[in-house]
Design a protein around this motif. Structure first.
Motif, PDB file in Angstrom:
ATOM      1  N   LEU A 166       0.744  -1.087   0.006  1.00  0.00           N
ATOM      2  CA  LEU A 166      -0.305   0.065   0.009  1.00  0.00           C
ATOM      3  C   LEU A 166       0.914   1.223  -0.026  1.00  0.00           C
ATOM      4  O   LEU A 166       0.561   2.155  -0.780  1.00  0.00           O
ATOM      5  CB  LEU A 166      -1.030  -0.091   1.125  1.00  0.00           C
ATOM      6  N   THR A 172       2.305   1.934  -3.498  1.00  0.00           N
ATOM      7  CA  THR A 172       1.114   2.560  -4.622  1.00  0.00           C
ATOM      8  C   THR A 172       1.009   3.943  -4.217  1.00  0.00           C
ATOM      9  O   THR A 172       0.864   4.741  -4.884  1.00  0.00           O
ATOM     10  CB  THR A 172      -0.008   1.859  -4.620  1.00  0.00           C
ATOM     11  N   PHE A 173       0.982   4.213  -2.733  1.00  0.00           N
ATOM     12  CA  PHE A 173       0.612   5.573  -2.410  1.00  0.00           C
ATOM     13  C   PHE A 173       1.722   6.366  -2.860  1.00  0.00           C
ATOM     14  O   PHE A 173       1.360   7.487  -3.302  1.00  0.00           O
ATOM     15  CB  PHE A 173       0.336   5.504  -0.915  1.00  0.00           C
ATOM     16  N   PHE A 211       3.395   6.010  -5.429  1.00  0.00           N
ATOM     17  CA  PHE A 211       3.625   6.265  -6.806  1.00  0.00           C
ATOM     18  C   PHE A 211       2.733   7.380  -7.091  1.00  0.00           C
ATOM     19  O   PHE A 211       2.745   7.911  -8.357  1.00  0.00           O
ATOM     20  CB  PHE A 211       3.289   4.862  -7.577  1.00  0.00           C
ATOM     21  N   MET A 212       1.649   7.702  -6.606  1.00  0.00           N
ATOM     22  CA  MET A 212       0.634   8.717  -6.742  1.00  0.00           C
ATOM     23  C   MET A 212       1.275   9.993  -6.878  1.00  0.00           C
ATOM     24  O   MET A 212       0.596  11.139  -7.660  1.00  0.00           O
ATOM     25  CB  MET A 212      -0.355   8.832  -5.640  1.00  0.00           C
ATOM     26  N   ARG A 221       4.611  10.568  -7.964  1.00  0.00           N
ATOM     27  CA  ARG A 221       5.722  10.682  -8.858  1.00  0.00           C
ATOM     28  C   ARG A 221       5.194  11.337 -10.157  1.00  0.00           C
ATOM     29  O   ARG A 221       4.089  11.573 -10.313  1.00  0.00           O
ATOM     30  CB  ARG A 221       5.911   9.122  -9.200  1.00  0.00           C
ATOM     31  N   LYS A 222       6.311  11.741 -10.682  1.00  0.00           N
ATOM     32  CA  LYS A 222       6.235  12.816 -12.085  1.00  0.00           C
ATOM     33  C   LYS A 222       5.690  11.516 -13.147  1.00  0.00           C
ATOM     34  O   LYS A 222       6.201  10.432 -13.241  1.00  0.00           O
ATOM     35  CB  LYS A 222       7.415  13.105 -12.497  1.00  0.00           C
ATOM     36  N   ARG A 223       4.528  11.872 -13.912  1.00  0.00           N
ATOM     37  CA  ARG A 223       4.260  11.032 -14.696  1.00  0.00           C
ATOM     38  C   ARG A 223       4.899  11.212 -16.034  1.00  0.00           C
ATOM     39  O   ARG A 223       5.020  12.235 -16.437  1.00  0.00           O
ATOM     40  CB  ARG A 223       2.751  11.310 -14.890  1.00  0.00           C
ATOM     41  N   PRO A 224       5.177  10.184 -16.809  1.00  0.00           N
ATOM     42  CA  PRO A 224       5.941  10.455 -18.008  1.00  0.00           C
ATOM     43  C   PRO A 224       4.893  10.539 -19.322  1.00  0.00           C
ATOM     44  O   PRO A 224       5.491  10.719 -20.275  1.00  0.00           O
ATOM     45  CB  PRO A 224       6.674   9.194 -18.177  1.00  0.00           C
ATOM     46  N   THR A 225       3.494  10.762 -18.879  1.00  0.00           N
ATOM     47  CA  THR A 225       2.684  10.818 -20.124  1.00  0.00           C
ATOM     48  C   THR A 225       2.875  12.218 -20.865  1.00  0.00           C
ATOM     49  O   THR A 225       2.968  13.044 -20.278  1.00  0.00           O
ATOM     50  CB  THR A 225       1.172  10.554 -19.657  1.00  0.00           C
ATOM     51  N   PRO A 276       0.802  14.491 -23.238  1.00  0.00           N
ATOM     52  CA  PRO A 276      -0.621  14.658 -23.678  1.00  0.00           C
ATOM     53  C   PRO A 276      -0.745  14.869 -25.221  1.00  0.00           C
ATOM     54  O   PRO A 276      -0.498  15.838 -25.784  1.00  0.00           O
ATOM     55  CB  PRO A 276      -1.351  16.023 -23.038  1.00  0.00           C
ATOM     56  N   TYR A 277      -0.695  13.745 -26.165  1.00  0.00           N
ATOM     57  CA  TYR A 277      -0.373  13.714 -27.251  1.00  0.00           C
ATOM     58  C   TYR A 277      -0.771  14.842 -28.387  1.00  0.00           C
ATOM     59  O   TYR A 277      -0.002  15.322 -28.801  1.00  0.00           O
ATOM     60  CB  TYR A 277      -0.572  12.196 -27.793  1.00  0.00           C
ATOM     61  N   PRO A 278      -2.264  14.965 -28.238  1.00  0.00           N
ATOM     62  CA  PRO A 278      -2.479  15.628 -29.609  1.00  0.00           C
ATOM     63  C   PRO A 278      -1.794  17.258 -29.616  1.00  0.00           C
ATOM     64  O   PRO A 278      -1.633  18.149 -30.301  1.00  0.00           O
ATOM     65  CB  PRO A 278      -3.885  15.670 -29.899  1.00  0.00           C
ATOM     66  N   SER A 279      -2.115  17.564 -28.095  1.00  0.00           N
ATOM     67  CA  SER A 279      -1.927  19.042 -27.868  1.00  0.00           C
ATOM     68  C   SER A 279      -0.101  19.220 -27.731  1.00  0.00           C
ATOM     69  O   SER A 279       0.331  20.202 -27.818  1.00  0.00           O
ATOM     70  CB  SER A 279      -2.197  19.295 -26.480  1.00  0.00           C
TER      71      SER A 279
END
Lengths: 326, 208
Positions: free
Chosen positions: B17, B20-21, B23-24, B26-30, B32-35
């Motif tokens: 637990l 996972t907490f 990880f909330m 953390r910096k997300r590598p996503t 935001p594709y079309p923009s």
């Protein structure tokens, strides 16, 4: 105000509140699961993805409502409504705040509230059970058989964890139980009971890690494999509303309901209730993001060999302590 | 029964637990594709372009080497003689028809290796989605860079590449010139590039 009008107004408000909280609980779950998996979660529809529930609802409504040829048409069509109705009807007796001058927050202030909740809650399994059976397909059937077994084995431990609270409070009315926690919450004297309740509640709502009923790795989607469109949506709503219900019950029985912790009474009781329920909802999502699904025999073994004896022990110890001190 | 030990081990569950907490936040590598679009390496094998010399003449001489080397048989070239009053390319011949079926293409880059004049080059563009199969056959109109395009690099001179041999013409008309960034977007669109992507471009020069 005539009684029927009062009930009607309360029902409409409650329905609106519960459905809205379902919609945003779903969004929150997808967001939180996303964050825990290093994804942003839904963020395309509306600012910060806030209109996602509306988009989902529109999508579900526009989908074709399929009925398999082998299905029992009446039960197949009825099952989602059973799930939803039982999920919603519990809210008629849940008090969200302290009743003042004869006015109650709940639609009905039932003096055997906790028993009624148990009774309605155990009806909810019929929706899943009949839905899976009436689909006339093997995976849903397996899912519903599992659901029945899981409900029976976990509801026992759940009810026993209630009894400890009932002994301490000396009443079965939800108002009374919350009022009995004005000094300290029952989570302290009933810590074991609380743990047992939280675990069994996850199993009762068929949530991960006890989502054997759906188990998409083994059973496609379990009991709702054959459902599509709005009927699937109803099952979906029922699942989340059940989550909210068990969170409400946990708040009422173990975490002092609308009682403010540490005398922080400047925040109204209803807000405290909502905060506590939200914490529980977060906990369920957190669990889902963390724990893998249990194997079916382990689930049964855990229910019967660990939770049930533990709940019984807890009940006996509570009874003895109350008998000697109370 | 090691697994049973873990099943009933609340410490292990609490540890899970806490992970996972954590990880909330953390910096997300996503992306935001079309923009925002990921900046591919300039050596990325994407959509082709047919380049020109600085004076606007086509580089392609219609030799059909690309079409014979293509392992997917995606390229069709039909050459023609240049006439004295309408010279398309500096040599004797030019490509009268030049078509690439981008649905057949496997983006291996053998055409640009085979090309003796560096006319056909793969760009980092990858957004080719369309509604009809026919629209994936790119003809000369769509492949050839416009005469007013910017200045690009020969394929071998792109960062990380093998330096070009002697005799190559340095100035090339290309829609993916280095100064404005190798963009994944179509020319004419606003360049929404990513800093990380541009960093890849800048790095080899810094190392020199």
């Amino acid at each position: 105000m005539p009684l029927w009008l009062e009930v009607l107004i309360k029902s409409v408000i409650l329905l609106f509140v519960v459905v809205t909280s379902f919609a945003y609980a779903m969004l929150a779950e997808r967001k939180i699961l996303g964050w825990m998996q290093l994804r942003p979660g839904p963020n395309r529809v509306g600012p910060w993805g806030l209109l996602q529930p509306a988009a989902d609802a529109a999508k579900l409504m526009l989908k074709e409502d399929l009925t398999p040829e082998t299905a029992d048409p009446l039960l197949y069509k009825l099952a989602p409504f059973i799930s939803l109705l039982t999920a919603f009807s519990v809210y008629a007796i849940i008090p969200f705040g302290a009743s003042a001058s004869g006015q109650t927050w709940a639609i009905g202030n039932v003096n055997a509230g906790i028993l009624l909740i148990l009774a309605i809650g155990s009806l909810g399994v019929y929706g899943i059970c009949l839905g899976g059976w009436a689909s006339g397909s093997k995976y849903p059937l397996l899912g519903s058989v599992r659901s029945t077994a899981q409900m029976i084995s976990y509801e026992l431990a759940m009810s026993l964890s209630f009894v400890g609270v009932l002994i301490l409070a000396g009443t079965t009315s939800l108002d009374g139980i919350v009022n009995a926690q004005a000094r300290w919450w029952f989570v302290l004297p009933q810590f074991v009971g609380c743990i047992i309740y939280v675990i069994t509640a996850v199993a009762e709502t068929n949530r991960a890690p006890f989502d054997l009923v759906e188990a998409e790795t083994e059973l496609v989607a379990g009991f709702h494999t054959e459902y599509s469109g709005l009927r699937f949506g109803l099952f979906f709503i029922a699942e989340y509303v059940n989550m909210l219900t068990v969170s409400c019950i946990a708040t009422l029985l173990f975490f002092g309901g609308w009682n403010a912790p540490l005398h922080l009474t400047f925040i109204p009781g209803v807000a405290w209730f909502v905060i506590k329920v939200a914490c529980f909802m977060f906990f369920y999502m957190w669990l889902r993001a963390t724990l893998p699904r249990l194997r079916y025999d382990r689930l049964m073994a855990f229910g019967w060999k660990v939770l049930l004896p533990l709940a019984t022990l807890n009940l006996v110890v509570t009874a003895i302590v109350v008998a000697y001190t109370g | 029964m090691a697994s049973r030990k873990h099943l009933y081990n609340p410490g292990a569950i609490l540890k899970g637990l806490s992970i996972t907490f954590g990880f909330m936040f953390r910096k997300r590598p996503t992306i935001p594709y079309p923009s925002r679009k990921k900046q591919h390496s300039p050596r990325f094998h994407g959509l082709h372009e047919l380049r020109r010399y600085a004076d606007g003449k086509e580089r392609c001489i219609g030799c059909e080497l690309c079409s014979s080397v293509c392992p997917a048989n995606a390229i069709t070239v039909i050459g023609a003689e240049n006439s004295p009053d309408d010279r398309r390319s500096p040599g004797e011949r030019y490509a009268a028809r030049y078509e690439i079926d981008e649905l057949r293409c496997i983006f291996c880059g053998m055409c640009e290796e085979a090309c003796p004049t560096d006319a056909i080059v793969l760009t980092p563009r990858f957004e080719m989605a369309d509604y009809r199969r026919g629209s994936f056959i790119y003809d000369k109109d769509r492949l050839l860079v416009p005469p007013d395009a910017g200045v690009g690099m020969p394929p071998d001179d792109r960062p990380g590449g093998i330096p070009g041999d002697l005799g190559r013409v340095a100035e090339i008309k290309s829609t993916t010139d280095v100064d404005s960034g190798y963009s994944a977007t179509w020319r004419g669109e606003i360049l929404k590039t990513q800093h990380e992507g541009l960093a890849i471009l800048k790095k080899p020069e810094a190392e020199k």
